[in-house]
Design a protein around this motif. Structure first.
Motif, short mmCIF file in Angstrom:
data_model
loop_
_atom_site.label_atom_id
_atom_site.label_comp_id
_atom_site.label_asym_id
_atom_site.label_seq_id
_atom_site.Cartn_x
_atom_site.Cartn_y
_atom_site.Cartn_z
N VAL A 30 0.84 -1.20 0.00
CA VAL A 30 0.00 0.00 0.00
C VAL A 30 0.88 1.26 0.00
CG1 VAL A 30 -1.65 1.33 1.38
CG2 VAL A 30 -2.02 -1.10 1.03
N THR A 31 1.97 1.22 0.74
CA THR A 31 2.89 2.36 0.78
C THR A 31 3.51 2.58 -0.60
OG1 THR A 31 3.37 1.93 3.10
CG2 THR A 31 4.95 3.28 1.91
N LYS A 32 3.84 1.51 -1.26
CA LYS A 32 4.43 1.58 -2.61
C LYS A 32 3.46 2.28 -3.57
CE LYS A 32 6.55 -1.68 -5.87
NZ LYS A 32 6.77 -3.09 -6.11
N VAL A 33 2.20 1.88 -3.52
CA VAL A 33 1.19 2.49 -4.39
C VAL A 33 0.98 3.96 -4.00
CG1 VAL A 33 -1.22 2.42 -5.14
CG2 VAL A 33 0.04 0.30 -4.86
N SER A 34 0.97 4.23 -2.71
CA SER A 34 0.79 5.60 -2.23
C SER A 34 1.93 6.51 -2.68
CB SER A 34 0.68 5.63 -0.71
OG SER A 34 -0.46 4.92 -0.29
N LYS A 35 3.14 5.97 -2.69
CA LYS A 35 4.29 6.76 -3.15
C LYS A 35 4.13 7.11 -4.61
CE LYS A 35 7.79 5.36 0.19
NZ LYS A 35 9.03 4.60 0.41
N LYS A 36 3.61 6.18 -5.40
CA LYS A 36 3.36 6.47 -6.81
C LYS A 36 2.33 7.60 -6.95
CE LYS A 36 4.50 2.00 -8.85
NZ LYS A 36 4.00 0.82 -9.55
N LEU A 37 1.35 7.57 -6.08
CA LEU A 37 0.35 8.64 -6.10
C LEU A 37 0.99 9.98 -5.76
CD1 LEU A 37 -2.77 7.07 -4.35
CD2 LEU A 37 -2.65 7.93 -6.67
#
Length: 168
Positions: free
Chosen positions: A149-156
């Motif tokens: 989830v953190t990985k996806v959030s960083k992309k955001l």
């Protein structure tokens, strides 16, 4: 002298006629020059009007092209935003799915260990060991899920200029 009085009147008349003729010619010449000047002014005015119309048409065409270009840019941006949203959704779905699988797998292993523990010599010890393993597996699943989830959030965060759209 040989000149009659009628002759001098005729001579005088002819002078008047000549002057009138001259004045008439001058008037005709002036009218012709005025008509020529009016024609020239009308042609110049028409030429200026045509030029202004062409410039207005060019400006209108340019504005239409600019509007079309802006519309294409908006459509392109919307398409990119939709793709980005779909990718983010897919990544979140993938993270949740993996998390659910890991939890299900850990519970299944715990269930099997608990069933074996019932028939073992020391059931409480076996159940405690199975519970510890379950706890470890759930903790690992939680950590992995948090990382995903953190990985996806960083992309955001990285692409914050893009906006998420309702992708259904």
């Amino acid at each position: 002298t040989g000149i009659s009085e009628f002759g001098s009147v005729a001579y005088a008349k002819s002078k008047e006629e000549k002057a009138a003729e001259k004045a008439s010619k001058a008037e005709a010449k002036a009218e012709k020059a005025a008509a020529k000047a009016a024609d020239k002014a009308a042609k110049e005015a028409a030429k200026a009007a045509d030029k202004a119309a062409k410039e207005a048409s060019k400006a209108s065409d340019k504005a239409a092209k600019d509007a079309e270009k802006a519309q294409k840019e908006i459509a392109k941006t919307e398409k990119q935003n939709l793709k980005f949203t779909q990718k983010v959704d897919k990544n979140f779905d993938k993270a949740f799915e993996k998390y659910a699988q890991e939890i299900s797998k850990a519970q299944s292993k715990y269930q099997k260990a608990a069933e074996k523990a019932v028939t073992a010599k020391n059931p409480n010890q076996k159940i405690n060991k199975a519970e510890d393993k379950l706890s470890d597996r759930l903790s690992k699943a939680d950590n992995k899920f948090e990382q995903d989830v953190t990985k996806v959030s960083k992309k955001l965060d990285k692409k914050e200029s893009r906006s998420l759209v309702n992708s259904g």
